[in-house]
Design a protein around this motif. Structure first.
Motif, PDB file in Angstrom:
ATOM      1  N   MET A   1       0.854  -1.167   0.000  1.00  0.00           N
ATOM      2  CA  MET A   1       0.000   0.000   0.000  1.00  0.00           C
ATOM      3  C   MET A   1       0.904   1.235   0.000  1.00  0.00           C
ATOM      4  SD  MET A   1      -2.982   1.200   2.695  1.00  0.00           S
ATOM      5  CE  MET A   1      -2.440   0.051   3.881  1.00  0.00           C
ATOM      6  N   THR A   2       0.596   2.171  -0.870  1.00  0.00           N
ATOM      7  CA  THR A   2       1.329   3.425  -0.952  1.00  0.00           C
ATOM      8  C   THR A   2       0.333   4.565  -0.821  1.00  0.00           C
ATOM      9  OG1 THR A   2       2.927   2.427  -2.457  1.00  0.00           O
ATOM     10  CG2 THR A   2       2.853   4.817  -2.377  1.00  0.00           C
ATOM     11  N   ILE A   3       0.539   5.442   0.150  1.00  0.00           N
ATOM     12  CA  ILE A   3      -0.379   6.558   0.361  1.00  0.00           C
ATOM     13  C   ILE A   3       0.318   7.844  -0.061  1.00  0.00           C
ATOM     14  CG2 ILE A   3      -1.723   7.866   2.048  1.00  0.00           C
ATOM     15  CD1 ILE A   3      -2.066   5.267   3.605  1.00  0.00           C
ATOM     16  N   LYS A   4      -0.385   8.617  -0.880  1.00  0.00           N
ATOM     17  CA  LYS A   4       0.133   9.878  -1.400  1.00  0.00           C
ATOM     18  C   LYS A   4      -0.892  10.967  -1.152  1.00  0.00           C
ATOM     19  CE  LYS A   4       2.183   7.199  -5.107  1.00  0.00           C
ATOM     20  NZ  LYS A   4       1.970   6.800  -6.477  1.00  0.00           N
ATOM     21  N   ASP A  36      -4.607   6.090  -2.008  1.00  0.00           N
ATOM     22  CA  ASP A  36      -4.139   4.810  -1.476  1.00  0.00           C
ATOM     23  C   ASP A  36      -4.016   3.850  -2.653  1.00  0.00           C
ATOM     24  OD1 ASP A  36      -3.743   2.396  -0.198  1.00  0.00           O
ATOM     25  OD2 ASP A  36      -5.562   2.501   1.008  1.00  0.00           O
ATOM     26  N   ASP A  37      -2.784   3.563  -3.054  1.00  0.00           N
ATOM     27  CA  ASP A  37      -2.535   2.618  -4.136  1.00  0.00           C
ATOM     28  C   ASP A  37      -2.151   1.276  -3.536  1.00  0.00           C
ATOM     29  OD1 ASP A  37      -2.984   4.468  -6.165  1.00  0.00           O
ATOM     30  OD2 ASP A  37      -0.879   5.069  -6.260  1.00  0.00           O
ATOM     31  N   ALA A  38      -2.928   0.256  -3.820  1.00  0.00           N
ATOM     32  CA  ALA A  38      -2.636  -1.096  -3.342  1.00  0.00           C
ATOM     33  C   ALA A  38      -2.139  -1.916  -4.532  1.00  0.00           C
ATOM     34  CB  ALA A  38      -3.873  -1.731  -2.728  1.00  0.00           C
ATOM     35  N   TYR A  39      -0.880  -2.290  -4.465  1.00  0.00           N
ATOM     36  CA  TYR A  39      -0.279  -3.063  -5.542  1.00  0.00           C
ATOM     37  C   TYR A  39      -0.501  -4.546  -5.284  1.00  0.00           C
ATOM     38  CZ  TYR A  39       1.981   1.285  -6.806  1.00  0.00           C
ATOM     39  OH  TYR A  39       2.205   2.580  -7.180  1.00  0.00           O
TER      40      TYR A  39
END
Length: 86
Positions: A1-4, A36-39
């Motif tokens: 998960m990447t939060i920007k 919130d990008d969930a790879y």
């Protein structure tokens, strides 16, 4: 998960968000926006993106599915019309 943050949105999304706010006499600065990008774990598959929007000082926000084939900005603007962030 990447939060920007808001600045990670595409320029056109930033402009459309600000325009939707201005129509209701609000400012983009009145809101906290987090992407919130969930790879996928395997590295193969679609990235699941959610844009979380909350109005400063107004409690819990709303998640909007985003990415290809979605219209999260339209859903946000409809929520503004419906008083969700009042």
């Amino acid at each position: 998960m990447t939060i920007k943050g808001f600045d990670a949105l595409e320029k056109s999304e930033q402009e459309d968000f600000a325009s939707a706010c201005a129509k209701r006499k609000l400012s983009q600065a009145d809101f906290m926006v987090a992407l919130d990008d969930a790879y996928p774990i395997s590295g193969i598959g679609h990235i699941r993106r959610v844009v979380n929007v909350a109005r400063h000082g107004r409690g819990e926000g709303r998640p909007y599915p985003a990415g290809s084939g979605t219209s999260w900005l339209m859903a946000f603007e409809q929520d503004l019309l419906n008083g969700v962030f009042d």
